[in-house]
Motif scaffolding. Structure first.
Motif, PDB file in Angstrom:
ATOM      1  N   MET A 130       0.798  -1.230   0.000  1.00  0.00           N
ATOM      2  CA  MET A 130       0.000   0.000   0.000  1.00  0.00           C
ATOM      3  C   MET A 130       0.836   1.288   0.000  1.00  0.00           C
ATOM      4  O   MET A 130       0.523   2.205  -0.775  1.00  0.00           O
ATOM      5  N   PRO A 131       1.893   1.402   0.812  1.00  0.00           N
ATOM      6  CA  PRO A 131       2.623   2.670   0.814  1.00  0.00           C
ATOM      7  C   PRO A 131       3.171   3.047  -0.562  1.00  0.00           C
ATOM      8  O   PRO A 131       3.050   4.199  -0.988  1.00  0.00           O
ATOM      9  N   ARG A 133       2.028   2.103  -3.421  1.00  0.00           N
ATOM     10  CA  ARG A 133       0.944   2.282  -4.381  1.00  0.00           C
ATOM     11  C   ARG A 133       0.142   3.552  -4.120  1.00  0.00           C
ATOM     12  O   ARG A 133      -0.426   4.135  -5.044  1.00  0.00           O
ATOM     13  N   CYS A 134       0.059   3.947  -2.844  1.00  0.00           N
ATOM     14  CA  CYS A 134      -0.813   5.073  -2.493  1.00  0.00           C
ATOM     15  C   CYS A 134      -0.079   6.426  -2.441  1.00  0.00           C
ATOM     16  O   CYS A 134      -0.706   7.458  -2.693  1.00  0.00           O
ATOM     17  N   ALA A 135       1.161   6.425  -2.062  1.00  0.00           N
ATOM     18  CA  ALA A 135       1.879   7.707  -1.922  1.00  0.00           C
ATOM     19  C   ALA A 135       2.272   8.226  -3.300  1.00  0.00           C
ATOM     20  O   ALA A 135       2.663   7.453  -4.170  1.00  0.00           O
ATOM     21  N   ARG A 143       4.512   8.531   2.210  1.00  0.00           N
ATOM     22  CA  ARG A 143       4.817   7.099   2.157  1.00  0.00           C
ATOM     23  C   ARG A 143       5.173   6.586   3.549  1.00  0.00           C
ATOM     24  O   ARG A 143       4.696   5.521   3.954  1.00  0.00           O
ATOM     25  N   ILE A 146       2.022   6.278   5.669  1.00  0.00           N
ATOM     26  CA  ILE A 146       1.218   5.096   5.304  1.00  0.00           C
ATOM     27  C   ILE A 146       1.899   3.835   5.833  1.00  0.00           C
ATOM     28  O   ILE A 146       1.243   2.925   6.346  1.00  0.00           O
TER      29      ILE A 146
END
Length: 178
Positions: A130-131, A133-135, A143, A146
């Motif tokens: 997730m970090p 992919r989302c940041a 990042r 997350i």
């Protein structure tokens, strides 16, 4: 002219009354032969009081009745019959469990454990990615933020899992697989 006919009852024999049977007394060897057992077994039956000697032998009719009663009583009290009944109970239970498994009413624990492990693996892998992919690209502060949340979620999942395992008496993973 009137003829008179006379009827005469046929001669009948008197009905014989049943005579009391004379009790036949036989030797131990003859009784053993009659009951299809050994002479020593007859002595054992006499010692246990199953059959009783009268004079110089055993009453055949009484012994013939007493012996099957003794065998039935022994069968009911036999530990083997209890063991056989227990075996039948266990076998019946096993068949019922197999039937429930075939009907998909019952699942093996190892199959459920494997499914839970697979789901947990996919979830943890997705959380770990997730970090990145989302940041936004190059924004390390978001990042890291997350990553901190993902770490807290994973720690909380591990803590709850450990509490559930402790409550159920499960051994730690390192003891099972190490």
């Amino acid at each position: 002219m009137t003829l008179m006919t006379e009827t005469v009852a046929p001669a009948t024999k008197p009905v014989p009354r049943p005579r009391p049977r004379k009790t036949e007394i036989v030797s131990a060897s003859a009784l053993a032969l009659h009951l299809d057992c050994s002479r020593a077994y007859i002595d054992k039956l006499e010692a246990e009081g199953v059959i009783q000697r009268q004079g110089d032998g055993f009453p055949l009719d009484q012994s013939r009745v007493a012996y099957p009663r003794y065998l039935r009583r022994e069968r009911r009290q036999s530990p083997r019959s209890e063991a056989d009944a227990g075996h039948v109970r266990v076998k019946t239970e096993m068949l019922q469990l197999r039937l429930m498994e075939k009907k998909r009413e019952l699942v093996r624990r190892i199959d459920v454990d494997a499914l839970v492990d697979d789901i947990a693996g996919v979830t943890l892998t997705a959380l770990s990615s997730m970090p990145s992919r989302c940041a936004p690209r190059g924004d390390l502060a978001i990042r890291r933020s997350i990553e901190r949340v993902v770490f807290e979620v994973r720690t909380e999942i591990a803590r709850v899992g450990q509490e559930m395992a402790d409550k159920c008496g499960e051994s730690p993973l390192d003891e099972r697989y190490g």
